[in-house]
Write a protein that holds these residues in place. Structure first.
Motif, PDB file in Angstrom:
ATOM      1  N   ALA A 264       0.840  -1.198   0.000  1.00  0.00           N
ATOM      2  CA  ALA A 264       0.000   0.000   0.000  1.00  0.00           C
ATOM      3  C   ALA A 264       0.874   1.246   0.000  1.00  0.00           C
ATOM      4  N   GLY A 265       2.021   1.156   0.647  1.00  0.00           N
ATOM      5  CA  GLY A 265       2.991   2.246   0.629  1.00  0.00           C
ATOM      6  C   GLY A 265       2.457   3.559   1.165  1.00  0.00           C
ATOM      7  N   LYS A 266       2.769   4.630   0.445  1.00  0.00           N
ATOM      8  CA  LYS A 266       2.395   5.973   0.889  1.00  0.00           C
ATOM      9  C   LYS A 266       0.916   6.262   0.720  1.00  0.00           C
ATOM     10  N   THR A 267       0.221   5.446  -0.072  1.00  0.00           N
ATOM     11  CA  THR A 267      -1.198   5.700  -0.309  1.00  0.00           C
ATOM     12  C   THR A 267      -2.074   5.251   0.856  1.00  0.00           C
ATOM     13  N   LEU A 268      -1.526   4.487   1.779  1.00  0.00           N
ATOM     14  CA  LEU A 268      -2.279   4.002   2.927  1.00  0.00           C
ATOM     15  C   LEU A 268      -2.503   5.144   3.914  1.00  0.00           C
ATOM     16  N   PRO A 269      -3.761   5.450   4.238  1.00  0.00           N
ATOM     17  CA  PRO A 269      -4.025   6.531   5.194  1.00  0.00           C
ATOM     18  C   PRO A 269      -3.374   6.242   6.548  1.00  0.00           C
ATOM     19  N   LYS A 270      -2.961   7.295   7.239  1.00  0.00           N
ATOM     20  CA  LYS A 270      -2.221   7.142   8.494  1.00  0.00           C
ATOM     21  C   LYS A 270      -3.023   6.363   9.536  1.00  0.00           C
ATOM     22  N   ALA A 271      -4.319   6.631   9.627  1.00  0.00           N
ATOM     23  CA  ALA A 271      -5.164   5.938  10.608  1.00  0.00           C
ATOM     24  C   ALA A 271      -5.208   4.438  10.319  1.00  0.00           C
ATOM     25  N   GLN A 272      -5.323   4.088   9.046  1.00  0.00           N
ATOM     26  CA  GLN A 272      -5.389   2.671   8.692  1.00  0.00           C
ATOM     27  C   GLN A 272      -4.033   2.000   8.910  1.00  0.00           C
ATOM     28  N   ARG A 273      -2.947   2.704   8.585  1.00  0.00           N
ATOM     29  CA  ARG A 273      -1.607   2.149   8.819  1.00  0.00           C
ATOM     30  C   ARG A 273      -1.405   1.863  10.304  1.00  0.00           C
ATOM     31  N   THR A 274      -1.826   2.807  11.160  1.00  0.00           N
ATOM     32  CA  THR A 274      -1.707   2.633  12.608  1.00  0.00           C
ATOM     33  C   THR A 274      -2.513   1.426  13.065  1.00  0.00           C
ATOM     34  N   ARG A 275      -3.723   1.291  12.527  1.00  0.00           N
ATOM     35  CA  ARG A 275      -4.594   0.168  12.890  1.00  0.00           C
ATOM     36  C   ARG A 275      -3.948  -1.154  12.476  1.00  0.00           C
ATOM     37  N   LEU A 276      -3.352  -1.194  11.289  1.00  0.00           N
ATOM     38  CA  LEU A 276      -2.720  -2.424  10.811  1.00  0.00           C
ATOM     39  C   LEU A 276      -1.452  -2.753  11.602  1.00  0.00           C
ATOM     40  N   GLU A 277      -0.722  -1.732  12.001  1.00  0.00           N
ATOM     41  CA  GLU A 277       0.461  -1.962  12.841  1.00  0.00           C
ATOM     42  C   GLU A 277       0.030  -2.504  14.214  1.00  0.00           C
ATOM     43  N   ARG A 278      -1.077  -1.998  14.743  1.00  0.00           N
ATOM     44  CA  ARG A 278      -1.607  -2.534  16.006  1.00  0.00           C
ATOM     45  C   ARG A 278      -2.081  -3.968  15.818  1.00  0.00           C
ATOM     46  N   ALA A 279      -2.594  -4.272  14.622  1.00  0.00           N
ATOM     47  CA  ALA A 279      -3.049  -5.636  14.329  1.00  0.00           C
ATOM     48  C   ALA A 279      -1.880  -6.621  14.376  1.00  0.00           C
ATOM     49  N   LYS A 280      -0.683  -6.163  14.009  1.00  0.00           N
ATOM     50  CA  LYS A 280       0.505  -7.021  14.114  1.00  0.00           C
ATOM     51  C   LYS A 280       0.728  -7.431  15.564  1.00  0.00           C
ATOM     52  N   ALA A 281       0.630  -6.454  16.476  1.00  0.00           N
ATOM     53  CA  ALA A 281       0.822  -6.744  17.906  1.00  0.00           C
ATOM     54  C   ALA A 281      -0.280  -7.677  18.404  1.00  0.00           C
ATOM     55  N   GLU A 282      -1.516  -7.440  17.947  1.00  0.00           N
ATOM     56  CA  GLU A 282      -2.645  -8.297  18.350  1.00  0.00           C
ATOM     57  C   GLU A 282      -2.456  -9.720  17.826  1.00  0.00           C
ATOM     58  N   LEU A 283      -1.937  -9.834  16.630  1.00  0.00           N
ATOM     59  CA  LEU A 283      -1.683 -11.150  16.037  1.00  0.00           C
ATOM     60  C   LEU A 283      -0.644 -11.907  16.863  1.00  0.00           C
ATOM     61  N   LYS A 284       0.376 -11.191  17.263  1.00  0.00           N
ATOM     62  CA  LYS A 284       1.423 -11.777  18.111  1.00  0.00           C
ATOM     63  C   LYS A 284       0.812 -12.298  19.410  1.00  0.00           C
ATOM     64  N   ARG A 285      -0.043 -11.460  20.001  1.00  0.00           N
ATOM     65  CA  ARG A 285      -0.706 -11.823  21.260  1.00  0.00           C
ATOM     66  C   ARG A 285      -1.641 -13.007  21.058  1.00  0.00           C
ATOM     67  N   ALA A 286      -2.377 -13.021  19.939  1.00  0.00           N
ATOM     68  CA  ALA A 286      -3.336 -14.099  19.665  1.00  0.00           C
ATOM     69  C   ALA A 286      -2.636 -15.456  19.510  1.00  0.00           C
ATOM     70  N   PHE A 287      -1.433 -15.442  18.986  1.00  0.00           N
ATOM     71  CA  PHE A 287      -0.677 -16.678  18.814  1.00  0.00           C
ATOM     72  C   PHE A 287       0.215 -16.973  20.017  1.00  0.00           C
ATOM     73  N   GLY A 288       0.140 -16.141  21.056  1.00  0.00           N
ATOM     74  CA  GLY A 288       0.926 -16.375  22.272  1.00  0.00           C
ATOM     75  C   GLY A 288       2.408 -16.164  22.077  1.00  0.00           C
ATOM     76  N   ARG A 289       2.790 -15.172  21.284  1.00  0.00           N
ATOM     77  CA  ARG A 289       4.202 -14.938  21.001  1.00  0.00           C
ATOM     78  C   ARG A 289       4.660 -13.555  21.508  1.00  0.00           C
ATOM     79  N   GLU A 290       4.123 -13.138  22.614  1.00  0.00           N
ATOM     80  CA  GLU A 290       4.493 -11.835  23.159  1.00  0.00           C
ATOM     81  C   GLU A 290       5.895 -11.884  23.579  1.00  0.00           C
TER      82      GLU A 290
END
Length: 128
Positions: free
Chosen positions: A102-128
């Motif tokens: 998505a690069g630079k075209t990704l809105p900042k709010a959505q990029r932040t949400r997706l970056e938070r989703a990475k942390a949530e994914l880590k937590r969901a798989f028990g890899r904190e």
């Protein structure tokens, strides 16, 4: 209006064919020829929609909650029988691929949400 004559040589720049044109004043300009119509416009969009590793829920990356995005990716990765690596790695790879393409075209709010989703994914798989 200046008369424009087209020269016969073509140059290839950045994967696109360009034609060099010379104006009546001697200046040269470059025009881009249109790409093939039958070729897919965005290969990365096709990969996201038709991934061979995961069957993603429609609009998964547009969900409003990072937790919902992570849960959907986890579900898709665990249910897939075609993936080549573990479920966590497949899910994280698809999320990272989407963010990077998505690069630079990704809105900042959505990029932040997706970056938070990475942390949530880590937590969901028990890899904190």
């Amino acid at each position: 209006m200046a008369h424009v004559r087209k020269t016969t040589h073509l140059k290839k720049r950045g994967g696109h064919k360009t034609a060099r044109r010379t104006t009546s004043t001697g200046r040269s300009t470059t025009t881009r020829k249109s790409a093939k119509r039958d070729a897919p416009k965005r290969w990365s969009q096709r990969v996201t929609k038709e991934s061979d590793a995961l069957d993603l829920k429609q609009g998964v990356f547009k969900l409003t909650s990072a937790r919902k995005i992570a849960a959907s990716l986890k579900h898709s990765a665990e249910r897939s029988s075609r993936r080549k690596t573990g479920a966590y790695r497949s899910a994280l790879s698809m999320l990272t691929f989407y963010i990077n393409r998505a690069g630079k075209t990704l809105p900042k709010a959505q990029r932040t949400r997706l970056e938070r989703a990475k942390a949530e994914l880590k937590r969901a798989f028990g890899r904190e």
